[in-house]
Design a protein around this motif. Structure first.
Motif, PDB file in Angstrom:
ATOM      1  N   MET A   1      -5.328  36.238 -27.743  1.00  0.00           N
ATOM      2  CA  MET A   1      -6.112  35.319 -28.525  1.00  0.00           C
ATOM      3  C   MET A   1      -6.343  35.958 -29.890  1.00  0.00           C
ATOM      4  O   MET A   1      -6.882  37.028 -29.989  1.00  0.00           O
ATOM      5  CB  MET A   1      -7.400  35.076 -27.717  1.00  0.00           C
ATOM      6  N   THR A   2      -5.880  35.313 -30.942  1.00  0.00           N
ATOM      7  CA  THR A   2      -6.013  35.831 -32.292  1.00  0.00           C
ATOM      8  C   THR A   2      -7.113  35.066 -33.026  1.00  0.00           C
ATOM      9  O   THR A   2      -6.849  34.076 -33.695  1.00  0.00           O
ATOM     10  CB  THR A   2      -4.684  35.712 -33.060  1.00  0.00           C
ATOM     11  N   LEU A   3      -8.328  35.532 -32.842  1.00  0.00           N
ATOM     12  CA  LEU A   3      -9.492  34.933 -33.489  1.00  0.00           C
ATOM     13  C   LEU A   3     -10.364  36.038 -34.055  1.00  0.00           C
ATOM     14  O   LEU A   3     -10.314  37.173 -33.583  1.00  0.00           O
ATOM     15  CB  LEU A   3     -10.323  34.140 -32.471  1.00  0.00           C
ATOM     16  N   THR A   4     -11.171  35.682 -35.035  1.00  0.00           N
ATOM     17  CA  THR A   4     -12.136  36.655 -35.537  1.00  0.00           C
ATOM     18  C   THR A   4     -13.184  36.920 -34.457  1.00  0.00           C
ATOM     19  O   THR A   4     -13.364  36.125 -33.527  1.00  0.00           O
ATOM     20  CB  THR A   4     -12.841  36.138 -36.804  1.00  0.00           C
ATOM     21  N   LYS A   5     -13.879  38.018 -34.611  1.00  0.00           N
ATOM     22  CA  LYS A   5     -14.924  38.376 -33.660  1.00  0.00           C
ATOM     23  C   LYS A   5     -16.010  37.296 -33.610  1.00  0.00           C
ATOM     24  O   LYS A   5     -16.499  36.947 -32.533  1.00  0.00           O
ATOM     25  CB  LYS A   5     -15.541  39.726 -34.036  1.00  0.00           C
ATOM     26  N   ASP A   6     -16.372  36.753 -34.760  1.00  0.00           N
ATOM     27  CA  ASP A   6     -17.392  35.707 -34.791  1.00  0.00           C
ATOM     28  C   ASP A   6     -16.933  34.459 -34.037  1.00  0.00           C
ATOM     29  O   ASP A   6     -17.701  33.866 -33.276  1.00  0.00           O
ATOM     30  CB  ASP A   6     -17.740  35.324 -36.234  1.00  0.00           C
ATOM     31  N   ALA A   7     -15.689  34.049 -34.239  1.00  0.00           N
ATOM     32  CA  ALA A   7     -15.166  32.869 -33.547  1.00  0.00           C
ATOM     33  C   ALA A   7     -15.112  33.108 -32.040  1.00  0.00           C
ATOM     34  O   ALA A   7     -15.424  32.205 -31.250  1.00  0.00           O
ATOM     35  CB  ALA A   7     -13.796  32.498 -34.088  1.00  0.00           C
ATOM     36  N   LYS A   8     -14.733  34.307 -31.638  1.00  0.00           N
ATOM     37  CA  LYS A   8     -14.723  34.633 -30.209  1.00  0.00           C
ATOM     38  C   LYS A   8     -16.117  34.531 -29.621  1.00  0.00           C
ATOM     39  O   LYS A   8     -16.303  34.003 -28.520  1.00  0.00           O
ATOM     40  CB  LYS A   8     -14.166  36.040 -29.979  1.00  0.00           C
ATOM     41  N   THR A   9     -17.105  35.021 -30.352  1.00  0.00           N
ATOM     42  CA  THR A   9     -18.492  34.960 -29.884  1.00  0.00           C
ATOM     43  C   THR A   9     -18.925  33.507 -29.688  1.00  0.00           C
ATOM     44  O   THR A   9     -19.533  33.161 -28.668  1.00  0.00           O
ATOM     45  CB  THR A   9     -19.433  35.663 -30.879  1.00  0.00           C
ATOM     46  N   VAL A  10     -18.586  32.647 -30.633  1.00  0.00           N
ATOM     47  CA  VAL A  10     -18.932  31.223 -30.524  1.00  0.00           C
ATOM     48  C   VAL A  10     -18.200  30.611 -29.330  1.00  0.00           C
ATOM     49  O   VAL A  10     -18.802  29.889 -28.523  1.00  0.00           O
ATOM     50  CB  VAL A  10     -18.621  30.479 -31.837  1.00  0.00           C
ATOM     51  N   LEU A  11     -16.930  30.903 -29.188  1.00  0.00           N
ATOM     52  CA  LEU A  11     -16.151  30.366 -28.070  1.00  0.00           C
ATOM     53  C   LEU A  11     -16.743  30.805 -26.737  1.00  0.00           C
ATOM     54  O   LEU A  11     -16.908  29.994 -25.825  1.00  0.00           O
ATOM     55  CB  LEU A  11     -14.688  30.800 -28.182  1.00  0.00           C
ATOM     56  N   TYR A  12     -17.048  32.075 -26.597  1.00  0.00           N
ATOM     57  CA  TYR A  12     -17.616  32.583 -25.346  1.00  0.00           C
ATOM     58  C   TYR A  12     -18.919  31.864 -25.010  1.00  0.00           C
ATOM     59  O   TYR A  12     -19.151  31.476 -23.870  1.00  0.00           O
ATOM     60  CB  TYR A  12     -17.885  34.085 -25.433  1.00  0.00           C
ATOM     61  N   LYS A  13     -19.773  31.675 -26.002  1.00  0.00           N
ATOM     62  CA  LYS A  13     -21.064  31.022 -25.780  1.00  0.00           C
ATOM     63  C   LYS A  13     -20.873  29.554 -25.382  1.00  0.00           C
ATOM     64  O   LYS A  13     -21.539  29.069 -24.461  1.00  0.00           O
ATOM     65  CB  LYS A  13     -21.911  31.143 -27.041  1.00  0.00           C
ATOM     66  N   MET A  88     -10.066  30.677 -21.228  1.00  0.00           N
ATOM     67  CA  MET A  88     -11.253  31.403 -20.789  1.00  0.00           C
ATOM     68  C   MET A  88     -11.235  31.631 -19.280  1.00  0.00           C
ATOM     69  O   MET A  88     -11.643  32.696 -18.812  1.00  0.00           O
ATOM     70  CB  MET A  88     -12.512  30.645 -21.205  1.00  0.00           C
ATOM     71  N   GLU A  89     -10.757  30.661 -18.517  1.00  0.00           N
ATOM     72  CA  GLU A  89     -10.686  30.812 -17.065  1.00  0.00           C
ATOM     73  C   GLU A  89      -9.727  31.925 -16.658  1.00  0.00           C
ATOM     74  O   GLU A  89      -9.914  32.542 -15.614  1.00  0.00           O
ATOM     75  CB  GLU A  89     -10.240  29.504 -16.414  1.00  0.00           C
ATOM     76  N   ASN A  90      -8.721  32.170 -17.480  1.00  0.00           N
ATOM     77  CA  ASN A  90      -7.719  33.161 -17.138  1.00  0.00           C
ATOM     78  C   ASN A  90      -7.998  34.561 -17.682  1.00  0.00           C
ATOM     79  O   ASN A  90      -7.221  35.481 -17.463  1.00  0.00           O
ATOM     80  CB  ASN A  90      -6.332  32.686 -17.597  1.00  0.00           C
ATOM     81  N   LEU A  91      -9.119  34.703 -18.404  1.00  0.00           N
ATOM     82  CA  LEU A  91      -9.491  36.038 -18.873  1.00  0.00           C
ATOM     83  C   LEU A  91     -10.065  36.847 -17.708  1.00  0.00           C
ATOM     84  O   LEU A  91     -10.754  36.291 -16.847  1.00  0.00           O
ATOM     85  CB  LEU A  91     -10.564  35.952 -19.967  1.00  0.00           C
ATOM     86  N   PRO A  92      -9.802  38.142 -17.686  1.00  0.00           N
ATOM     87  CA  PRO A  92     -10.458  38.970 -16.665  1.00  0.00           C
ATOM     88  C   PRO A  92     -11.981  38.873 -16.812  1.00  0.00           C
ATOM     89  O   PRO A  92     -12.504  38.777 -17.921  1.00  0.00           O
ATOM     90  CB  PRO A  92      -9.973  40.384 -16.996  1.00  0.00           C
ATOM     91  N   THR A  93     -12.687  38.883 -15.718  1.00  0.00           N
ATOM     92  CA  THR A  93     -14.144  38.734 -15.720  1.00  0.00           C
ATOM     93  C   THR A  93     -14.817  39.750 -16.630  1.00  0.00           C
ATOM     94  O   THR A  93     -15.779  39.430 -17.321  1.00  0.00           O
ATOM     95  CB  THR A  93     -14.691  38.882 -14.297  1.00  0.00           C
ATOM     96  N   ARG A  94     -14.313  40.946 -16.701  1.00  0.00           N
ATOM     97  CA  ARG A  94     -14.947  41.980 -17.542  1.00  0.00           C
ATOM     98  C   ARG A  94     -14.896  41.621 -19.015  1.00  0.00           C
ATOM     99  O   ARG A  94     -15.696  42.079 -19.811  1.00  0.00           O
ATOM    100  CB  ARG A  94     -14.317  43.333 -17.296  1.00  0.00           C
ATOM    101  N   ASN A  95     -13.913  40.784 -19.434  1.00  0.00           N
ATOM    102  CA  ASN A  95     -13.825  40.369 -20.836  1.00  0.00           C
ATOM    103  C   ASN A  95     -14.905  39.367 -21.198  1.00  0.00           C
ATOM    104  O   ASN A  95     -15.250  39.210 -22.353  1.00  0.00           O
ATOM    105  CB  ASN A  95     -12.458  39.771 -21.140  1.00  0.00           C
ATOM    106  N   LEU A  96     -15.414  38.618 -20.222  1.00  0.00           N
ATOM    107  CA  LEU A  96     -16.448  37.632 -20.477  1.00  0.00           C
ATOM    108  C   LEU A  96     -17.798  38.315 -20.516  1.00  0.00           C
ATOM    109  O   LEU A  96     -18.698  37.942 -21.154  1.00  0.00           O
ATOM    110  CB  LEU A  96     -16.435  36.523 -19.426  1.00  0.00           C
TER     111      LEU A  96
END
Length: 96
Positions: A1-13, A88-96
């Motif tokens: 996933m090639t996103l900025t850290k801020d975008a990743k934070t928004v996506l995760y939330k 997101m479903e396919n990310l390892p749990t530790r990444n979430l």
């Protein structure tokens, strides 16, 4: 996933909220929908500037993680894409 850290934070939330909604019996369709950028900022990111949240929502849209609807040059509504949910479903749990 090639996103900025801020975008990743928004996506995760947003994905976490989607998951919580699903656990509480909301439909998949309703769980994907989010309101305008002002409400997203107020509810999920009160410590971030509105413009920064909107920039991240736009970045996520450009990268197919969100389907954004624009009005008056701002994100009026957004919806998690199936691509975002699958990613997101396919990310390892530790990444979430």
């Amino acid at each position: 996933m090639t996103l900025t850290k801020d975008a990743k934070t928004v996506l995760y939330k947003l994905y976490k909220e989607y998951s919580d909604r699903r656990k509480h019996g909301f439909t998949k369709s309703d769980s994907k929908n989010f309101i305008n950028v002002e409400e997203i900022q107020k509810i999920f990111f009160p410590d971030l500037l509105l413009e920064d949240v909107e920039d991240s929502l736009r970045e996520l849209g450009r990268n197919n993680f969100l389907n954004n609807l624009y009005a008056d040059d701002t994100v009026y509504t957004c919806r998690l894409s199936d691509f975002a949910i699958a990613t997101m479903e396919n990310l390892p749990t530790r990444n979430l």
